[in-house]
Enzyme design. Structure first.
Site, PDB file in Angstrom:
ATOM      1  N   ARG A   1      26.230  -4.666  -4.242  1.00 26.10           N
ATOM      2  CA  ARG A   1      25.649  -4.266  -5.538  1.00 26.10           C
ATOM      3  C   ARG A   1      24.440  -5.101  -5.945  1.00 26.10           C
ATOM      4  NH1 ARG A   1      31.033  -4.021  -6.397  1.00 26.10           N
ATOM      5  NH2 ARG A   1      31.841  -1.913  -6.348  1.00 26.10           N
TER       6      ARG A   1
ATOM      7  N   LYS B   1      10.296  -1.114  -7.536  1.00 27.88           N
ATOM      8  CA  LYS B   1      10.724   0.226  -7.085  1.00 27.88           C
ATOM      9  C   LYS B   1      11.055   0.126  -5.603  1.00 27.88           C
ATOM     10  CE  LYS B   1       8.312   3.433 -10.161  1.00 27.88           C
ATOM     11  NZ  LYS B   1       7.347   4.560 -10.194  1.00 27.88           N
TER      12      LYS B   1
ATOM     13  N   GLU C   1      -6.033   2.110  -4.093  1.00 29.24           N
ATOM     14  CA  GLU C   1      -5.145   1.678  -5.197  1.00 29.24           C
ATOM     15  C   GLU C   1      -5.839   0.606  -6.049  1.00 29.24           C
ATOM     16  OE1 GLU C   1      -2.331   3.243  -5.793  1.00 29.24           O
ATOM     17  OE2 GLU C   1      -1.562   4.004  -3.884  1.00 29.24           O
TER      18      GLU C   1
ATOM     19  N   LYS D   1      -0.788  -4.702 -12.661  1.00 28.59           N
ATOM     20  CA  LYS D   1       0.511  -4.061 -12.413  1.00 28.59           C
ATOM     21  C   LYS D   1       1.626  -4.850 -13.096  1.00 28.59           C
ATOM     22  CE  LYS D   1       3.561  -1.672  -9.383  1.00 28.59           C
ATOM     23  NZ  LYS D   1       3.836  -1.033  -8.100  1.00 28.59           N
TER      24      LYS D   1
ATOM     25  N   GLU E   1       9.587   2.879 -16.223  1.00 32.39           N
ATOM     26  CA  GLU E   1       8.718   4.046 -16.360  1.00 32.39           C
ATOM     27  C   GLU E   1       9.183   5.027 -17.419  1.00 32.39           C
ATOM     28  OE1 GLU E   1       6.934   5.239 -12.635  1.00 32.39           O
ATOM     29  OE2 GLU E   1       6.477   7.223 -13.446  1.00 32.39           O
TER      30      GLU E   1
ATOM     31  N   ARG F   1       4.101   2.892 -17.751  1.00 36.08           N
ATOM     32  CA  ARG F   1       4.070   2.668 -16.307  1.00 36.08           C
ATOM     33  C   ARG F   1       3.543   3.895 -15.582  1.00 36.08           C
ATOM     34  NH1 ARG F   1       8.348  -0.578 -12.318  1.00 36.08           N
ATOM     35  NH2 ARG F   1       7.163  -0.122 -10.428  1.00 36.08           N
TER      36      ARG F   1
ATOM     37  N   ASN G   1       0.299   6.039 -11.981  1.00 38.87           N
ATOM     38  CA  ASN G   1       0.261   7.246 -11.144  1.00 38.87           C
ATOM     39  C   ASN G   1      -1.064   7.980 -11.246  1.00 38.87           C
ATOM     40  OD1 ASN G   1       2.925   6.821 -10.341  1.00 38.87           O
ATOM     41  ND2 ASN G   1       3.711   7.863 -12.141  1.00 38.87           N
TER      42      ASN G   1
ATOM     43  N   HIS H   1      -2.224  10.372  -8.570  1.00 39.00           N
ATOM     44  CA  HIS H   1      -1.098  10.578  -7.647  1.00 39.00           C
ATOM     45  C   HIS H   1      -0.561  12.001  -7.631  1.00 39.00           C
ATOM     46  CE1 HIS H   1      -1.347   6.352  -6.911  1.00 39.00           C
ATOM     47  NE2 HIS H   1      -0.285   6.359  -6.118  1.00 39.00           N
TER      48      HIS H   1
ATOM     49  N   HIS I   1      -0.493  13.426  -4.146  1.00 39.70           N
ATOM     50  CA  HIS I   1       0.755  13.872  -3.499  1.00 39.70           C
ATOM     51  C   HIS I   1       0.614  15.310  -3.006  1.00 39.70           C
ATOM     52  CE1 HIS I   1       3.286  10.619  -5.727  1.00 39.70           C
ATOM     53  NE2 HIS I   1       2.725  10.163  -4.622  1.00 39.70           N
TER      54      HIS I   1
ATOM     55  N   HIS J   1      -1.512   7.585   2.674  1.00 38.93           N
ATOM     56  CA  HIS J   1      -1.277   7.686   1.232  1.00 38.93           C
ATOM     57  C   HIS J   1      -2.526   7.272   0.435  1.00 38.93           C
ATOM     58  CE1 HIS J   1       0.679   7.403  -2.664  1.00 38.93           C
ATOM     59  NE2 HIS J   1       0.236   6.156  -2.762  1.00 38.93           N
TER      60      HIS J   1
HETATM   61  N1  LIG Z   1       7.597   0.589  -4.257  1.00 44.50           N
HETATM   62  C1  LIG Z   1       6.454   0.934  -4.789  1.00 44.50           C
HETATM   63  O1  LIG Z   1       6.176   0.693  -5.961  1.00 44.50           O
HETATM   64  C2  LIG Z   1       5.444   1.625  -3.924  1.00 44.50           C
HETATM   65  C3  LIG Z   1       4.131   1.755  -4.378  1.00 44.50           C
HETATM   66  C4  LIG Z   1       3.191   2.331  -3.519  1.00 44.50           C
HETATM   67  C5  LIG Z   1       3.579   2.748  -2.257  1.00 44.50           C
HETATM   68  N2  LIG Z   1       4.877   2.613  -1.866  1.00 44.50           N
HETATM   69  C6  LIG Z   1       5.307   3.021  -0.531  1.00 44.50           C
HETATM   70  O2  LIG Z   1       4.614   2.221   0.412  1.00 44.50           O
HETATM   71  C7  LIG Z   1       4.505   2.931   1.639  1.00 44.50           C
HETATM   72  C8  LIG Z   1       3.114   2.773   2.184  1.00 44.50           C
HETATM   73  O3  LIG Z   1       2.883   1.407   2.432  1.00 44.50           O
HETATM   74  P1  LIG Z   1       1.738   0.914   3.432  1.00 44.50           P
HETATM   75  O4  LIG Z   1       0.485   1.598   3.110  1.00 44.50           O
HETATM   76  O5  LIG Z   1       1.785  -0.556   3.418  1.00 44.50           O
HETATM   77  O6  LIG Z   1       2.203   1.540   4.826  1.00 44.50           O
HETATM   78  P2  LIG Z   1       3.055   0.954   6.057  1.00 44.50           P
HETATM   79  O7  LIG Z   1       4.133   0.078   5.586  1.00 44.50           O
HETATM   80  O8  LIG Z   1       3.418   2.109   6.907  1.00 44.50           O
HETATM   81  O9  LIG Z   1       1.963   0.069   6.823  1.00 44.50           O
HETATM   82  C9  LIG Z   1       0.856   0.689   7.409  1.00 44.50           C
HETATM   83  C10 LIG Z   1       0.747   0.355   8.908  1.00 44.50           C
HETATM   84  O10 LIG Z   1       0.247  -0.977   9.069  1.00 44.50           O
HETATM   85  C11 LIG Z   1       1.143  -1.722   9.890  1.00 44.50           C
HETATM   86  N3  LIG Z   1       0.996  -3.113   9.452  1.00 44.50           N
HETATM   87  C12 LIG Z   1       1.547  -3.691   8.366  1.00 44.50           C
HETATM   88  N4  LIG Z   1       1.039  -4.929   8.208  1.00 44.50           N
HETATM   89  C13 LIG Z   1       0.189  -5.139   9.223  1.00 44.50           C
HETATM   90  C14 LIG Z   1      -0.643  -6.222   9.573  1.00 44.50           C
HETATM   91  N5  LIG Z   1      -0.739  -7.309   8.826  1.00 44.50           N
HETATM   92  N6  LIG Z   1      -1.402  -6.113  10.704  1.00 44.50           N
HETATM   93  C15 LIG Z   1      -1.360  -4.962  11.446  1.00 44.50           C
HETATM   94  N7  LIG Z   1      -0.621  -3.903  11.139  1.00 44.50           N
HETATM   95  C16 LIG Z   1       0.149  -3.989  10.023  1.00 44.50           C
HETATM   96  C17 LIG Z   1       2.467  -1.085   9.679  1.00 44.50           C
HETATM   97  O11 LIG Z   1       3.373  -1.393  10.712  1.00 44.50           O
HETATM   98  C18 LIG Z   1       2.076   0.387   9.636  1.00 44.50           C
HETATM   99  O12 LIG Z   1       1.869   0.869  10.936  1.00 44.50           O
HETATM  100  C19 LIG Z   1       4.888   4.371   1.337  1.00 44.50           C
HETATM  101  O13 LIG Z   1       6.172   4.617   1.857  1.00 44.50           O
HETATM  102  C20 LIG Z   1       4.915   4.425  -0.176  1.00 44.50           C
HETATM  103  O14 LIG Z   1       5.849   5.356  -0.685  1.00 44.50           O
HETATM  104  C21 LIG Z   1       5.796   2.052  -2.670  1.00 44.50           C
HETATM  105 ZN   LIG Z   2       0.052   4.985  -4.527  1.00 49.48          ZN
END
Ligand SMILES: NC(=O)c1ccc[n+]([C@@H]2O[C@H](COP(=O)([O-])OP(=O)(O)OC[C@H]3O[C@@H](n4cnc5c(N)ncnc54)[C@H](O)[C@@H]3O)[C@@H](O)[C@H]2O)c1
Ligand SMILES: [Zn+2]
Length: 372
Positions: free
Chosen positions: A118, A140, A182, A224, A234, A238, A242, A245, A249, A262
């Site tokens: 939990r 999140k 972003e 943020k 949210e 918050r 978006n 977005h 999306h 993304h």
């Molecule tokens: N929790 C939240 O508030 C929130 C906000 C925005 C996005 N997200 C989520 O985040 C995800 C996208 O994250 P992202 O853009 O980081 O994508 P990702 O985690 O897929 O990373 C992008 C690519 O870069 C690689 N990588 C990571 N660090 C590296 C480094 N230092 N050197 C070389 N390669 C590296 C990863 O393995 C991957 O292939 C989505 O699933 C999205 O829904 C969450």
């Molecule tokens: Zn985003």
């Protein structure tokens, strides 16, 4: 090193930002409590950065989970793998889960930490720009479901975020540009001087200048953190995060999450939100052009040829932000001033979609030159 704080009462936590933080074992060790530590990373990131973390945790029980890479693995089944390792090793309630990687790893490790017994502590070590400016902050966590993105999840705040700008040196340039979308978003939401700064320093950012990157990570996290501090779950403000977005999306889901990253989809979405604001008589045409120029310089798309306007509208309507039947949008009064509304003209929305989706009109062909 810069330190910020996310103010959430007893759930407050620090964000550490700096170059080479992972090479400082004492600093890392101090942020990670408990004798038992689970390091969650993936096949790309583990060979690059897991060793420095292990070195910082000498003397503790450290177990690794190395996940497959990619958004397609952001599933309950993958989170179950993390939970299985925690259970198999009989990790106690006071263990710490450390997420090392981009947003995909961070969202899953955070969700596993939210579920195990939990809720156990977790630390975010974001290694993409997107994760450093966005996903690692705010609590999140979650996974995708075949029925939709991020449909399964929980709010669970980390105990610390450690953003080492050195990790960005190995990041593919396309991922860096996607993260910058972003960053531009934060300027648009609430900080016009920051938007000006981005216009003046985009070349340094694209060249990977670590001081410029540290500046944008700090300012993005400040914004943020402030918004999350006001509205953790949210209920109101918050939602401003978006911006772009709902449009973005639609780009992602209409292209089956394969064609655009993304952040790239969000780049196009930001321009659409701005154009929609102009259609509604809020933003000037000159401000929309300023944004378009900045997005183009960043290497982000501004027109989505492969999706038709009405197809985009369908995808917008099934976005989970649709509240009681009426789609809400984030619009701009100016660069640096945004608001949430469900009160906008439908013809204005259609004109916006027609302008940015489908075959480009005269003069638009050159603008849609960015290709994934
Ligand atoms: N929790 C939240 O508030 C929130 C906000 C925005 C996005 N997200 C989520 O985040 C995800 C996208 O994250 P992202 O853009 O980081 O994508 P990702 O985690 O897929 O990373 C992008 C690519 O870069 C690689 N990588 C990571 N660090 C590296 C480094 N230092 N050197 C070389 N390669 C590296 C990863 O393995 C991957 O292939 C989505 O699933 C999205 O829904 C969450
Ligand atoms: Zn985003």
């Amino acid at each position: 090193m810069n330190t910020l704080k996310v103010e959430l009462g007893e759930r407050s936590y620090p964000i550490l930002i700096g170059h080479g933080l992972l090479a400082q074992p004492e600093l890392i060790g101090r942020q990670i409590a408990g004798r038992d530590v689970l390091i969650v990373s993936n096949t790309i990131v583990a060979p690059l950065y897991a060793a420095s973390l292990r070195a910082a945790l000498r003397g503790r029980r450290v177990v690794d989970v190395v996940l497959p890479d990619g958004e397609s693995h952001k599933t309950l089944a993958t989170v179950a793998r993390i939970l299985d390792v925690l259970v198999a090793n009989r990790f106690p309630r006071d263990c710490t889960v450390v997420a090392v990687g981009g947003g995909v790893v961070g969202d899953m490790a955070g969700f596993a930490a939210a579920c195990y017994q939990r809720g156990v502590a977790y630390v975010q070590v974001p290694t993409t720009l997107l994760a450093q400016v966005d996903s690692s902050v705010g609590g999140k966590t979650g996974v995708n479901h075949p029925g939709g993105k991020n449909l399964i999840g929980a709010f669970h705040q980390p105990v610390a975020v450690i953003a080492d700008t050195h990790t960005l040196s190995s990041l593919p340039p396309r991922e860096l540009r996607a993260g910058l979308a972003e960053v531009i978003k934060y300027g648009l939401i609430c900080d016009a001087p920051f938007f000006d700064w981005l216009e003046a320093h985009m070349d340094e950012l694209l060249a990977g200048d670590s001081q410029a990157l540290a500046h944008v990570i700090r300012r993005s996290c400040e914004i943020k953190a402030q918004i999350v501090g006001r509205d953790e779950r949210e209920q109101g403000d918050r939602a401003l995060l978006n911006l772009g977005h709902t449009f973005g999306h639609a780009v992602e889901s209409a292209t089956h999450y394969t064609r655009w990253l993304h952040g790239e989809a969000i780049g196009a979405g930001l321009l659409m939100a701005a154009a929609m604001s102009r259609e509604c008589g809020l933003l000037s045409a000159a401000e929309v052009e300023r944004l378009r120029r900045l997005l183009e310089r960043t290497g982000l798309p501004t027109h989505i040829d492969s999706v038709q306007p009405l197809e985009a509208l369908d995808h917008m309507r099934i976005d989970k932000k649709v509240k009681s039947g009426r789609m809400r949008l984030i619009l701009l009064r100016s660069i640096g001033e945004s608001f949430v509304t469900a009160d906008y003209s439908q013809p204005a929305l259609l004109r916006t979609l027609e302008e940015h989706f489908g075959a480009p009109g005269p003069g638009q062909a050159a603008r849609s030159a960015v290709r994934p």
